[in-house]
Design a protein around this motif. Structure first.
Motif, PDB file in Angstrom:
ATOM      1  N   LEU A   5       0.853  -1.179  -0.028  1.00  0.00           N
ATOM      2  CA  LEU A   5      -0.013  -0.010   0.109  1.00  0.00           C
ATOM      3  C   LEU A   5       0.849   1.130   0.075  1.00  0.00           C
ATOM      4  O   LEU A   5       1.867   1.189   0.814  1.00  0.00           O
ATOM      5  CB  LEU A   5      -0.865  -0.004   1.289  1.00  0.00           C
ATOM      6  N   SER A  22      -2.388   3.807  -3.986  1.00  0.00           N
ATOM      7  CA  SER A  22      -2.066   2.427  -4.702  1.00  0.00           C
ATOM      8  C   SER A  22      -1.717   1.290  -3.825  1.00  0.00           C
ATOM      9  O   SER A  22      -1.390   1.362  -2.833  1.00  0.00           O
ATOM     10  CB  SER A  22      -0.874   2.792  -5.720  1.00  0.00           C
ATOM     11  N   ASP A  23      -2.246  -0.017  -4.501  1.00  0.00           N
ATOM     12  CA  ASP A  23      -1.802  -1.009  -3.954  1.00  0.00           C
ATOM     13  C   ASP A  23      -1.357  -2.169  -5.137  1.00  0.00           C
ATOM     14  O   ASP A  23      -1.023  -1.284  -6.322  1.00  0.00           O
ATOM     15  CB  ASP A  23      -2.957  -1.860  -3.249  1.00  0.00           C
ATOM     16  N   HIS A  24      -1.224  -3.104  -5.213  1.00  0.00           N
ATOM     17  CA  HIS A  24      -0.566  -3.991  -6.112  1.00  0.00           C
ATOM     18  C   HIS A  24      -1.481  -3.956  -7.473  1.00  0.00           C
ATOM     19  O   HIS A  24      -1.021  -4.612  -8.440  1.00  0.00           O
ATOM     20  CB  HIS A  24      -0.209  -5.285  -5.600  1.00  0.00           C
ATOM     21  N   ARG A  25      -2.750  -3.655  -7.267  1.00  0.00           N
ATOM     22  CA  ARG A  25      -3.759  -3.794  -8.335  1.00  0.00           C
ATOM     23  C   ARG A  25      -3.982  -2.732  -8.970  1.00  0.00           C
ATOM     24  O   ARG A  25      -4.072  -2.443 -10.355  1.00  0.00           O
ATOM     25  CB  ARG A  25      -4.980  -4.458  -7.894  1.00  0.00           C
ATOM     26  N   TRP A  79     -10.755  -3.053   5.131  1.00  0.00           N
ATOM     27  CA  TRP A  79     -10.952  -2.771   3.524  1.00  0.00           C
ATOM     28  C   TRP A  79     -11.333  -1.496   3.459  1.00  0.00           C
ATOM     29  O   TRP A  79     -11.787  -0.761   4.223  1.00  0.00           O
ATOM     30  CB  TRP A  79     -12.421  -3.650   3.280  1.00  0.00           C
ATOM     31  N   TRP A  99     -11.458   3.184  -6.203  1.00  0.00           N
ATOM     32  CA  TRP A  99     -10.367   2.375  -5.611  1.00  0.00           C
ATOM     33  C   TRP A  99     -10.851   1.582  -4.513  1.00  0.00           C
ATOM     34  O   TRP A  99     -11.599   2.249  -3.570  1.00  0.00           O
ATOM     35  CB  TRP A  99      -9.234   3.502  -5.512  1.00  0.00           C
ATOM     36  N   SER A 100     -10.404   0.188  -4.342  1.00  0.00           N
ATOM     37  CA  SER A 100     -10.629  -0.181  -2.978  1.00  0.00           C
ATOM     38  C   SER A 100      -9.213  -1.327  -2.781  1.00  0.00           C
ATOM     39  O   SER A 100      -8.678  -1.663  -3.772  1.00  0.00           O
ATOM     40  CB  SER A 100     -11.898  -0.868  -2.864  1.00  0.00           C
ATOM     41  N   THR A 101      -9.149  -1.688  -1.666  1.00  0.00           N
ATOM     42  CA  THR A 101      -8.119  -2.573  -1.373  1.00  0.00           C
ATOM     43  C   THR A 101      -8.601  -3.466   0.019  1.00  0.00           C
ATOM     44  O   THR A 101      -9.250  -2.570   0.782  1.00  0.00           O
ATOM     45  CB  THR A 101      -6.900  -2.096  -1.201  1.00  0.00           C
ATOM     46  N   GLN A 102      -7.732  -4.476   0.477  1.00  0.00           N
ATOM     47  CA  GLN A 102      -7.847  -5.097   1.524  1.00  0.00           C
ATOM     48  C   GLN A 102      -6.712  -5.332   2.266  1.00  0.00           C
ATOM     49  O   GLN A 102      -5.768  -5.654   1.216  1.00  0.00           O
ATOM     50  CB  GLN A 102      -8.875  -6.339   1.501  1.00  0.00           C
ATOM     51  N   GLN A 103      -6.213  -4.819   3.072  1.00  0.00           N
ATOM     52  CA  GLN A 103      -4.963  -4.938   3.550  1.00  0.00           C
ATOM     53  C   GLN A 103      -4.710  -5.298   5.217  1.00  0.00           C
ATOM     54  O   GLN A 103      -5.803  -5.037   5.722  1.00  0.00           O
ATOM     55  CB  GLN A 103      -4.157  -3.538   3.590  1.00  0.00           C
TER      56      GLN A 103
END
Length: 164
Positions: A5, A22-25, A79, A99-103
């Motif tokens: 992240l 940003s994340d890996h996606r 999330w 944008w979304s991510t789970q970390q």
């Protein structure tokens, strides 16, 4: 879930900042105006999630567009959803998710702390105030750093923690 992240806060003009996350996606760029306490609200929301709240929000006003950060915590994971809204007073369901991510919580805390440590290093607190129009969010940054240090041993981190 990959532990990546990145958050960057760039002062783009008096009273304006661009925030890239940003994340890996994927990556998203949002704008914030100093008409609200955007950096303080973001730091506070992350701190609140770290200390145990299950849902928190922060909002950036871009006059009239708004960008709303929504943090949902479950266990040691969070999330993050980033919504773009036509107006700041709009309900979440009228926004567009950009944008979304789970970390893991440790990854989120380190990314946000690192971001604002880099801002302080790049601009200095005095120049930050001159360019942003408000004080550097030192109190909120240190509250986040303290909460992270106190709670990180509780998390089953997916990567080796480092001290930002």
């Amino acid at each position: 879930m990959m532990a990546h992240l990145r958050l960057a806060w760039v002062l783009s003009g008096h009273g304006w900042a661009d925030c890239v996350v940003s994340d890996h996606r994927a990556e998203a760029e949002v704008t914030a105006s100093y008409i609200t306490a955007a950096p303080e609200d973001l730091l506070t929301a992350v701190t609140r999630v770290i200390v145990g709240e299950t849902e928190c929000r922060a909002q950036f006003e871009a006059e009239p567009t708004a960008f709303r950060w929504i943090f949902y915590r479950e266990g040691t994971n969070v999330w993050i959803r980033l919504l773009e809204l036509a107006h700041g007073s709009d309900h979440d369901n009228t926004g567009t998710e950009i944008w979304s991510t789970q970390q893991n919580m440790d990854v989120v805390a380190r990314a946000v702390i690192r971001c604002f440590d880099e801002v302080a290093k790049e601009y200095g607190e005095s120049a930050y105030r001159g360019k942003w129009g408000e004080h550097f969010p030192r109190t909120e940054l240190e509250a986040l750093r303290t909460a992270w240090r106190e709670h990180r041993s509780d998390w089953a981190a997916s990567s080796t923690p480092s001290n930002p």
